[in-house]
Scaffold this active site. Structure first.
Site, PDB file in Angstrom:
ATOM      1  N   GLU A  78       0.830  -1.217   0.000  1.00 45.08           N
ATOM      2  CA  GLU A  78       0.000   0.000   0.000  1.00 45.08           C
ATOM      3  C   GLU A  78       0.865   1.269   0.000  1.00 45.08           C
ATOM      4  O   GLU A  78       0.356   2.375   0.220  1.00 45.08           O
ATOM      5  CB  GLU A  78      -0.925   0.038   1.224  1.00 45.08           C
ATOM      6  N   HIS A  99      -7.976  -2.880   8.045  1.00 47.17           N
ATOM      7  CA  HIS A  99      -9.137  -3.556   7.455  1.00 47.17           C
ATOM      8  C   HIS A  99     -10.075  -3.884   8.611  1.00 47.17           C
ATOM      9  O   HIS A  99     -10.586  -4.988   8.703  1.00 47.17           O
ATOM     10  CB  HIS A  99      -8.697  -4.820   6.720  1.00 47.17           C
ATOM     11  N   HIS A 160     -12.538  -2.720   0.899  1.00 45.17           N
ATOM     12  CA  HIS A 160     -11.157  -2.966   1.314  1.00 45.17           C
ATOM     13  C   HIS A 160     -10.897  -2.637   2.781  1.00 45.17           C
ATOM     14  O   HIS A 160     -10.431  -3.477   3.536  1.00 45.17           O
ATOM     15  CB  HIS A 160     -10.227  -2.156   0.398  1.00 45.17           C
TER      16      HIS A 160
END
Ligand SMILES: [Zn+2]
Length: 217
Positions: A78, A99, A160
């Site tokens: 990420e 998450h 996500h």
């Protein structure tokens, strides 16, 4: 690059990653953490490492402009999102991506979290928007998240998870906790007829208070 400062930031990011791993913000997979080192560099958690064994020197120093990095360990996938946020939002110095469960409930439904909690609007700046769906780890995701973050310290990422920001790592951690709680509270209010939104003036007042007047200065 200032080596002493780099070591300090690596230690702080490592400590925040361990704190995150032992929080309720990560179920199954854990998130990732970044902090600004200087105008050109950030420190991020490495990709796919068991958090129990993380050491400060495992935190990866990344060039925010070209995403090149130093050392043997790869930064989190990420990384583009972290770099883009830190580059384009100079007031933000730390980013936490999770998450977490209730944030993901909202993100999977592509539903923003309305501004219904005092601490939510104070720390995150208001309604928590949803960044449109994009493939994880891409420049498109970085762009979508940045758009959803406009004027906010937190956003959901469709299907996500969530991203939370702060002027330092402690603030980013608080933002991540408050975001998850706001999502949980919102889902809970649906069982009792729905939450009542705060008005724009109160939201602006509380966010300004937190950003400019709160604390020991
Ligand atoms: Zn993720």
């Amino acid at each position: 690059m200032n080596i002493e400062k780099a070591k300090q930031v690596q230690a702080a990011v490592c400590a925040a990653a361990k704190k995150l791993a032992s929080s309720n913000l990560v179920a199954g997979t854990w998130g990732n953490v970044s902090a600004r080192l200087d105008d050109d560099h950030m420190v991020v958690t490495p990709s796919g490492m068991p958090y129990e064994t993380l050491k400060p020197e495992d935190m990866v120093i990344v060039n925010m402009h070209d995403l090149s990095y130093e050392g043997k360990l790869k930064p989190t996938v990420e990384t583009p999102m972290h770099a883009r946020i830190l580059l384009e939002r100079p007031e933000i110095n730390a980013v936490i991506h999770t998450h977490s469960t209730y944030a993901l409930v909202m993100a999977a439904a592509h539903k923003p979290i309305p501004p219904i909690c005092d601490d939510q609007v104070q720390i995150l700046g208001g309604e928590v928007r949803v960044a449109r769906y994009t493939l994880p780890g891409t420049g498109e995701m970085a762009k979508a998240v940045l758009e959803a973050l406009e004027g906010r310290m937190g956003a959901l990422i469709a299907n996500h998870g969530a991203v939370a920001c702060g002027r330092n790592l402690d603030e980013a951690f608080t933002a991540a906790t408050v975001l998850e709680k706001a999502a949980q509270v919102y889902v809970g209010t649906r069982a009792v007829g729905g939450g009542v939104e705060l008005c724009k003036e109160d939201i602006a007042f509380m966010y300004d208070f937190f950003m400019n007047k709160y604390g020991q200065r």
